[in-house]
Design a protein around this motif. Structure first.
Motif, PDB file in Angstrom:
ATOM      1  N   VAL A 203      31.547  56.060  51.332  1.00  0.00           N
ATOM      2  CA  VAL A 203      30.112  56.199  51.590  1.00  0.00           C
ATOM      3  C   VAL A 203      29.292  55.554  50.472  1.00  0.00           C
ATOM      4  CG1 VAL A 203      28.217  57.809  52.045  1.00  0.00           C
ATOM      5  CG2 VAL A 203      30.523  58.347  52.846  1.00  0.00           C
ATOM      6  N   GLY A 204      29.606  55.938  49.211  1.00  0.00           N
ATOM      7  CA  GLY A 204      28.778  55.454  48.106  1.00  0.00           C
ATOM      8  C   GLY A 204      28.850  53.957  47.887  1.00  0.00           C
ATOM      9  N   LYS A 205      30.069  53.424  47.731  1.00  0.00           N
ATOM     10  CA  LYS A 205      30.209  52.012  47.368  1.00  0.00           C
ATOM     11  C   LYS A 205      30.128  51.078  48.562  1.00  0.00           C
ATOM     12  CE  LYS A 205      33.454  51.239  44.192  1.00  0.00           C
ATOM     13  NZ  LYS A 205      34.746  51.360  43.473  1.00  0.00           N
ATOM     14  N   ILE A 206      30.708  51.493  49.711  1.00  0.00           N
ATOM     15  CA  ILE A 206      30.766  50.582  50.855  1.00  0.00           C
ATOM     16  C   ILE A 206      29.536  50.720  51.756  1.00  0.00           C
ATOM     17  CG2 ILE A 206      32.053  49.976  52.943  1.00  0.00           C
ATOM     18  CD1 ILE A 206      34.615  50.645  51.483  1.00  0.00           C
ATOM     19  N   GLU A 207      29.179  51.962  52.126  1.00  0.00           N
ATOM     20  CA  GLU A 207      28.062  52.152  53.068  1.00  0.00           C
ATOM     21  C   GLU A 207      26.695  52.067  52.392  1.00  0.00           C
ATOM     22  OE1 GLU A 207      28.496  55.693  55.386  1.00  0.00           O
ATOM     23  OE2 GLU A 207      30.522  55.192  56.071  1.00  0.00           O
ATOM     24  N   ILE A 208      26.537  52.816  51.277  1.00  0.00           N
ATOM     25  CA  ILE A 208      25.234  52.885  50.618  1.00  0.00           C
ATOM     26  C   ILE A 208      25.037  51.733  49.650  1.00  0.00           C
ATOM     27  CG2 ILE A 208      23.673  54.351  49.262  1.00  0.00           C
ATOM     28  CD1 ILE A 208      24.387  55.512  51.966  1.00  0.00           C
ATOM     29  N   GLY A 209      26.137  51.284  49.007  1.00  0.00           N
ATOM     30  CA  GLY A 209      26.063  50.153  48.089  1.00  0.00           C
ATOM     31  C   GLY A 209      25.640  50.523  46.686  1.00  0.00           C
ATOM     32  N   ILE A 210      25.916  51.774  46.280  1.00  0.00           N
ATOM     33  CA  ILE A 210      25.602  52.180  44.905  1.00  0.00           C
ATOM     34  C   ILE A 210      26.852  52.038  44.037  1.00  0.00           C
ATOM     35  CG2 ILE A 210      23.724  53.733  45.553  1.00  0.00           C
ATOM     36  CD1 ILE A 210      25.641  56.060  45.383  1.00  0.00           C
ATOM     37  N   PRO A 211      26.687  51.949  42.720  1.00  0.00           N
ATOM     38  CA  PRO A 211      27.848  51.715  41.841  1.00  0.00           C
ATOM     39  C   PRO A 211      28.818  52.892  41.826  1.00  0.00           C
ATOM     40  CG  PRO A 211      25.782  51.247  40.700  1.00  0.00           C
ATOM     41  CD  PRO A 211      25.426  51.948  41.968  1.00  0.00           C
ATOM     42  N   GLU A 212      30.017  52.621  41.322  1.00  0.00           N
ATOM     43  CA  GLU A 212      30.987  53.691  41.103  1.00  0.00           C
ATOM     44  C   GLU A 212      30.445  54.648  40.051  1.00  0.00           C
ATOM     45  OE1 GLU A 212      35.804  54.151  40.220  1.00  0.00           O
ATOM     46  OE2 GLU A 212      34.812  52.219  39.988  1.00  0.00           O
ATOM     47  N   ASP A 213      30.685  55.956  40.246  1.00  0.00           N
ATOM     48  CA  ASP A 213      30.249  57.000  39.318  1.00  0.00           C
ATOM     49  C   ASP A 213      28.731  57.114  39.232  1.00  0.00           C
ATOM     50  OD1 ASP A 213      32.870  57.804  38.535  1.00  0.00           O
ATOM     51  OD2 ASP A 213      32.987  56.061  37.221  1.00  0.00           O
ATOM     52  N   ASP A 214      28.025  56.641  40.257  1.00  0.00           N
ATOM     53  CA  ASP A 214      26.570  56.798  40.288  1.00  0.00           C
ATOM     54  C   ASP A 214      26.231  58.277  40.459  1.00  0.00           C
ATOM     55  OD1 ASP A 214      23.798  56.915  41.391  1.00  0.00           O
ATOM     56  OD2 ASP A 214      23.973  54.729  41.253  1.00  0.00           O
ATOM     57  N   PRO A 215      25.359  58.847  39.621  1.00  0.00           N
ATOM     58  CA  PRO A 215      25.054  60.282  39.715  1.00  0.00           C
ATOM     59  C   PRO A 215      24.405  60.692  41.034  1.00  0.00           C
ATOM     60  CG  PRO A 215      23.560  59.184  38.176  1.00  0.00           C
ATOM     61  CD  PRO A 215      24.634  58.197  38.512  1.00  0.00           C
ATOM     62  N   GLU A 567      15.865  63.687  43.106  1.00  0.00           N
ATOM     63  CA  GLU A 567      16.515  64.951  43.440  1.00  0.00           C
ATOM     64  C   GLU A 567      18.009  64.855  43.151  1.00  0.00           C
ATOM     65  OE1 GLU A 567      15.300  67.864  44.465  1.00  0.00           O
ATOM     66  OE2 GLU A 567      13.227  67.133  44.368  1.00  0.00           O
ATOM     67  N   GLU A 568      18.589  65.960  42.717  1.00  0.00           N
ATOM     68  CA  GLU A 568      20.029  65.978  42.424  1.00  0.00           C
ATOM     69  C   GLU A 568      20.828  66.347  43.665  1.00  0.00           C
ATOM     70  OE1 GLU A 568      21.520  68.230  39.209  1.00  0.00           O
ATOM     71  OE2 GLU A 568      20.839  66.799  37.692  1.00  0.00           O
ATOM     72  N   PRO A 569      22.012  65.742  43.855  1.00  0.00           N
ATOM     73  CA  PRO A 569      22.866  66.115  44.993  1.00  0.00           C
ATOM     74  C   PRO A 569      23.530  67.471  44.763  1.00  0.00           C
ATOM     75  CG  PRO A 569      23.967  64.492  43.631  1.00  0.00           C
ATOM     76  CD  PRO A 569      22.605  64.647  43.047  1.00  0.00           C
ATOM     77  N   ASP A 570      24.092  68.020  45.817  1.00  0.00           N
ATOM     78  CA  ASP A 570      24.834  69.291  45.727  1.00  0.00           C
ATOM     79  C   ASP A 570      26.295  68.961  45.417  1.00  0.00           C
ATOM     80  OD1 ASP A 570      25.932  71.765  45.959  1.00  0.00           O
ATOM     81  OD2 ASP A 570      25.389  72.092  48.066  1.00  0.00           O
ATOM     82  N   TYR A 571      26.594  68.801  44.139  1.00  0.00           N
ATOM     83  CA  TYR A 571      27.957  68.458  43.729  1.00  0.00           C
ATOM     84  C   TYR A 571      28.959  69.544  44.110  1.00  0.00           C
ATOM     85  CZ  TYR A 571      25.663  65.027  40.616  1.00  0.00           C
ATOM     86  OH  TYR A 571      24.927  63.990  40.107  1.00  0.00           O
ATOM     87  N   ALA A 572      28.534  70.805  43.988  1.00  0.00           N
ATOM     88  CA  ALA A 572      29.454  71.929  44.198  1.00  0.00           C
ATOM     89  C   ALA A 572      30.015  71.957  45.615  1.00  0.00           C
ATOM     90  CB  ALA A 572      28.741  73.248  43.895  1.00  0.00           C
ATOM     91  N   ALA A 573      29.229  71.490  46.586  1.00  0.00           N
ATOM     92  CA  ALA A 573      29.687  71.507  47.981  1.00  0.00           C
ATOM     93  C   ALA A 573      30.920  70.621  48.146  1.00  0.00           C
ATOM     94  CB  ALA A 573      28.570  71.042  48.911  1.00  0.00           C
ATOM     95  N   CYS A 574      30.924  69.444  47.528  1.00  0.00           N
ATOM     96  CA  CYS A 574      32.059  68.526  47.633  1.00  0.00           C
ATOM     97  C   CYS A 574      33.278  69.075  46.886  1.00  0.00           C
ATOM     98  CB  CYS A 574      31.688  67.145  47.092  1.00  0.00           C
ATOM     99  SG  CYS A 574      30.502  66.256  48.141  1.00  0.00           S
ATOM    100  N   VAL A 575      33.043  69.681  45.717  1.00  0.00           N
ATOM    101  CA  VAL A 575      34.144  70.290  44.968  1.00  0.00           C
ATOM    102  C   VAL A 575      34.792  71.386  45.805  1.00  0.00           C
ATOM    103  CG1 VAL A 575      34.749  71.664  42.927  1.00  0.00           C
ATOM    104  CG2 VAL A 575      33.158  69.743  42.711  1.00  0.00           C
ATOM    105  N   ASP A 576      33.948  72.193  46.467  1.00  0.00           N
ATOM    106  CA  ASP A 576      34.460  73.300  47.288  1.00  0.00           C
ATOM    107  C   ASP A 576      35.267  72.790  48.477  1.00  0.00           C
ATOM    108  OD1 ASP A 576      34.478  76.210  47.712  1.00  0.00           O
ATOM    109  OD2 ASP A 576      33.388  75.734  49.544  1.00  0.00           O
TER     110      ASP A 576
END
Length: 699
Positions: A203-215, A567-576
């Motif tokens: 999603v991040g690198k291929i679909e959205i086009g943002i860098p690796e490890d983008d916050p 706005e910050e993403p919900d990191y905890a949801a992905c970890v869970d």
């Protein structure tokens, strides 16, 4: 003098030096508030995962303890087996846990050190990896030493020959606990880390086009957590099991070869020597500030070579003084394994590093799209199996022949087992070069998310790229040693069945001809089970990654201001999601390894199990090498393009390389490394349940 006393001494040295390195790391500054906050999020996620995993695993271990206790009361296993099973699993899990605690406290410190110099960052990351390596060998020797003295006390009334036979047969079985924990840690951690990695990339690198490890990527913290639970905690438990397995199998075969306590002492002394060699070698790992990728690789390789030379010299005197000059062939077996390990590491590096032609050629294939990238990567992995197989084959022949196998078959088998000990003797430093990679990877992510100066990310990326190569080298090393150890376990299984028959068990005689239908069917089943296991682990990553993709897409769609960075993403949801998915998949996968040899044993008898173990070892060894090297090459091909060739980041070639890397992630970090645990765990289960198989199996 009781030379076994050097085992607890070696364990103490390893653990004390690991404690010293930990203290040194923790004195360093973690950096600014942003770096500290990100590092704390990674620590919390990793701790939450391990707590949940250990809760689930504890239920499995409790169930197995009850089963083993009942079997011990019925006379099918020793009374020590249920307790040894628990301690083996505990120490295996503890080694991974301690390594992970240090790595999650080293990542931000590595980033902060990278602000000043490349060598400073290398020192912090490598010190963290060294803690992992020394904790593994230290706890393994501690576990072995404790059990040796307990069993020696318990069987003290027996004559020496009988006493050492009882000690080694009991020690052989507690490796099953270590193998079981290693499987849970490696597979569970592998599913977690690759689900997060694949989901974040797709999603991040291929679909959205943002860098690796983008916050802004909701899966980025889960990805960094995964580096620790899979590539550190899982790696530690995995290699703890390999290390213990090589030592107990060679000890058991020493008794079968008639070498008694002296033969048992040799692998334990070589392992203790390896601790000292690894500690000394850590002081030789350093690089200049303007170091290239080759210079960095040379710095890490220097540490491995120094430790190998020390072991090669020291093992000569150990064998000569313990066994005498008539058994110097045992020394050459140790040397054979040591050299084989170094050569496997070199050829793994050749096929996975972008310093060499294969990975550069793979990078070129990205110019014509993702399909050719996948084809070229698979081709590279298949070709890369040739040299490790040839090297292991030569090592087996040399070890068997020079140790005296042509005159005494049992002595030849001991030679093969002791060569695995030689290969793993420098594990303290070899594992350090592997475990430092995830720390460097995390450091790069922290640099990106906390908006550090580009030079910081450049330095951490150099270490991370090197980490991919050393990780691939470490996996090749682990897989090669697994093949030798699995062969030793197969010999120990055969010896266990024959000992049971001699001691009044059911009448039986092995017929291991490939024309025997039981053996032939077992061979086919062994070949099949490695592919079934690979399928289940790959499918588990795919399902978990699919859930991450859906969650990341949802957050980008529903959280307003996420793309703008307000706005910050919900990191905890992905970890869970990663945590729950990985735990859900574990039990079914583990049951394949545990139930297969028991079912085959009951249906095809001891001959069928022997065929199963041989078939699984051969196919598992080759498949594991292919998957690990394909994955490592895809990853480094991507980083090679990101360095500026073929259009660099964002180019069509880069997009194709990202697809290849996404496919390669579960190859190299989930399925490939887990296969070496599978082949050893099945062998261990066969040995533990030998009485059951002999008594109730169809002969």
């Amino acid at each position: 003098m009781d030379l076994i006393v050097f085992v607890p001494i070696g364990a103490t040295l390893a653990l004390l030096f690991a404690a010293y390195l930990t203290f040194t790391i923790f004195k360093l500054d973690e950096g600014d508030d942003a770096m500290k906050r990100i590092a704390e999020s990674i620590r919390e996620g990793a701790n939450a995962y391990l707590i949940r995993q250990y809760k689930g695993v504890s239920i499995f271990f409790l169930g197995m303890f009850i089963i083993f206790f009942i079997l011990s009361r019925m006379g099918y296993v020793s009374i020590f087996v249920p307790f040894a099973f628990i301690t083996g699993g505990f120490f295996s899990g503890l080694s991974g846990f301690l390594g992970m605690k240090v790595s999650t406290n080293s990542n931000a410190r590595t980033t902060n050190a990278a602000k000043k110099s490349l060598n400073g960052a290398l020192k912090v990351a490598f010190a963290s990896g060294s803690v992992m390596g020394l904790v593994v060998v230290g706890l393994a020797l501690l576990d072995l030493g404790i059990w040796y003295y307990i069993l020696d006390w318990y069987y003290n009334a027996l004559p020496e020959i009988e006493r050492i036979a009882q000690i080694t047969s009991n020690m052989l079985t507690f490796g099953m606990g270590a193998s079981s924990m290693a499987l849970f840690a490696r597979v569970g951690g592998g599913i977690f880390t690759k689900a997060a990695d694949v989901g974040a990339d797709l999603v991040g690198k291929i679909e959205i086009g943002i860098p690796e490890d983008d916050p802004r990527n909701p899966a980025v913290i889960a990805d960094n957590v995964g580096d620790n639970v899979g590539d550190v905690a899982g790696l530690g438990a995995d290699l703890y099991e390999s290390y213990v397995g090589s030592l107990v199998s060679s000890s058991a075969l020493a008794v079968a070869a008639g070498l008694g306590i002296k033969g048992v002492t040799i692998p334990l002394l070589v392992a203790s020597l390896g601790v000292i060699a690894s500690i000394i070698a850590t002081f030789f790992v350093k690089a200049k500030e303007d170091a290239t990728q080759k210079n960095l690789l040379r710095a890490l390789r220097r540490g491995i070579y120094v430790s190998s030379i020390i072991v090669a010299i020291g093992a000569f005197f150990i064998v000569r003084n313990v066994l005498g000059s008539n058994y110097m062939g045992v020394y050459y077996s140790i040397l054979s394994g040591l050299i084989a390990g170094v050569l496997i590491g070199f050829f793994t590096e050749y096929y996975t590093s972008d310093n060499y032609k294969p990975t550069k050629k793979l990078a070129e294939s990205t110019k014509t799209g993702a399909a050719t990238t996948i084809i070229s990567g698979l081709s590279l992995g298949m070709a890369s199996t040739a040299m490790p197989v040839i090297i292991v084959g030569i090592s087996i022949f040399v070890s068997f022949t020079l140790s005296g196998g042509q005159n005494d078959f049992s002595l030849g088998l001991y030679g093969i087992a002791i060569s695995a000990v030689g290969m793993l003797s420098t594990l303290g430093i070899t594992l350090a070069t592997d475990a430092y990679g995830p720390v460097a990877d995390n450091a790069g992510g922290i640099a990106e998310m906390s908006n550090q100066d580009p030079i910081v990310r450049k330095r951490t990326d150099a270490l991370d790229s090197l980490g991919n190569t050393t990780a691939a080298t470490g996996k090749g090393f682990a897989i090669g040693s697994a093949a030798l150890t699995a062969l030793a376990f197969i010999a120990a299984y055969k010896d266990s069945i024959e000992t049971l028959v001699k001691n009044g068990g059911r009448a039986f005689e092995f017929n291991l001809s490939v024309l025997n239908p039981q053996v032939l069917i077992g061979l086919f089943l062994g070949g099949m089970v490695t592919f079934l296991f690979a399928s289940r682990t790959m499918d588990a990553v795919g399902r978990a990654a699919g859930k991450i993709v859906v969650e990341v897409r949802r957050q980008f769609k529903e959280i307003k201001g996420l793309m703008e960075g307000t706005e910050e993403p919900d990191y905890a949801a992905c970890v869970d999601i990663c945590t729950k998915s990985s735990q859900k998949e574990l039990i079914g996968i583990a049951l394949i390894a545990i139930l297969t040899p028991i079912i085959v044993g009951l249906l095809l008898g001891p001959n069928g199990v022997a065929g199963l173990l041989v078939g699984a070892t051969v196919t598992g060894f080759v498949l594991a090498i292919m998957m690990a090297n394909s994955g490592g090459a895809w990853d480094n091909a991507k980083k090679y393009i990101e360095s500026g060739v073929l259009g660099g980041k964002g180019s069509e070639a880069h997009k194709a390389a990202v697809v290849g890397d996404t496919v390669g992630d579960p190859f190299k970090d989930t399925t490939g490394p887990s296969l070496n645990i599978l082949i050893k765990l099945m062998s261990m289960v066969s040995i533990v349940f030998a009485t059951l198989i002999l008594t109730f199996g169809i002969l």
